[in-house]
Design an enzyme around this catalytic site. Structure first.
Site, PDB file in Angstrom:
ATOM      1  CG  HIS A  10      -4.478  -1.500  -2.055  1.00 42.87           C
ATOM      2  ND1 HIS A  10      -5.223  -0.155  -1.855  1.00 42.87           N
ATOM      3  CD2 HIS A  10      -3.622  -2.031  -1.433  1.00 42.87           C
ATOM      4  CE1 HIS A  10      -4.422  -0.287  -0.700  1.00 42.87           C
ATOM      5  NE2 HIS A  10      -3.613  -1.456  -0.310  1.00 42.87           N
ATOM      6  CB  SER A  35      -1.069   0.057   1.287  1.00 45.16           C
ATOM      7  OG  SER A  35      -2.312   0.876   1.266  1.00 45.16           O
TER       8      SER A  35
END
Length: 244
Positions: A147, A124
């Site tokens: 993501h 992340s």
């Protein structure tokens, strides 16, 4: 007089003070030394572990990296002339976007050589931190999850909310593409891919895959990272000597 002398020599406060100070550093910063005291080596190691904590305090059972601890350390590293290079060790699940970007921007703007190494995971918002350094390594078995940004808490369902989210997303994309070899199209393809993550969109890249797509420079361990950092330090010294 003899009793007073013996009492002074056996005073437990004299022996426990350094130990208590060391324990406090370990508890507060997760390490045994702080930049101001790194006199034994020219390389400082900064760890980014667990979840990156931002403006909201996480539950006590969470392993966290607190940005209010990391940011002053980076400033101290920049100011400390005894520190010639910085090694960033990452094993993080990600966390607060703005806190992660703040750390990334500070690392990218350091005047001293920096090398990062992803061990275990650099997921992340850990991705921008990993690529913010001059050179990035990843362990062969380590992974990085790419993501889209998620929002937690109350979200007002108006166009402005989605525009804000899109702008925040672009901040991350622009930073990663600027500080690595991956192009924007490839990075967004990985970010919005379907079928790779359970109940989510995105991609989990492992070791060699992260290098193949241009996100990370090289697969390697701690020895390779230290060797590269020493090379960068030597190159910086050589260039400074040529200028003088």
């Amino acid at each position: 007089m003899e009793y007073g002398k013996e009492h002074t020599e056996d005073d437990p406060s004299q022996d426990t003070k350094p130990e208590s100070s060391l324990m406090e550093k370990i508890q507060q910063l997760g390490q045994t030394n702080v930049p101001q005291l790194s006199k034994d080596t020219s390389i400082h190691c900064l760890t980014i572990i667990g979840q990156i904590e931002g403006h909201l305090q996480l539950p006590p059972q969470n392993k966290t990296t607190k940005y209010e601890h990391v940011i002053p350390q980076i400033v101290a590293i920049e100011q400390n002339s005894d520190i010639e290079g910085l090694l960033i060790v990452l094993n993080t699940v990600g966390g607060d976007v703005e806190a992660g970007l703040a750390i990334s921007e500070m690392l990218a703007s350091l005047s001293k050589p920096t090398v990062s190494i992803v061990l275990g995971g650099g997921h992340s918002i850990g991705v921008p931190i990993a690529v913010s350094c001059d050179y990035a390594f990843i362990a062969e078995t380590a992974t990085m999850t790419i993501h889209p940004i998620r929002l937690t808490g109350l979200v007002i369902g108006v166009p402005q909310s989605f525009e804000y989210l899109d702008k925040m997303q672009e901040r991350v994309v622009n930073f990663v593409t600027k500080h690595s070899s991956i192009d924007e199209e490839t990075f967004k393809e990985l970010m919005f891919a379907k079928g790779n993550l359970t109940r989510d969109i995105g991609t989990n890249v492992v070791g060699t895959d992260a290098v193949a797509c241009g996100l990370i420079n090289e697969v390697g361990g701690i020895g390779s990272a230290m060797k590269k950092l020493n090379e960068l330090i030597a190159a910086k010294k050589e260039s400074e000597n040529l200028i003088q």
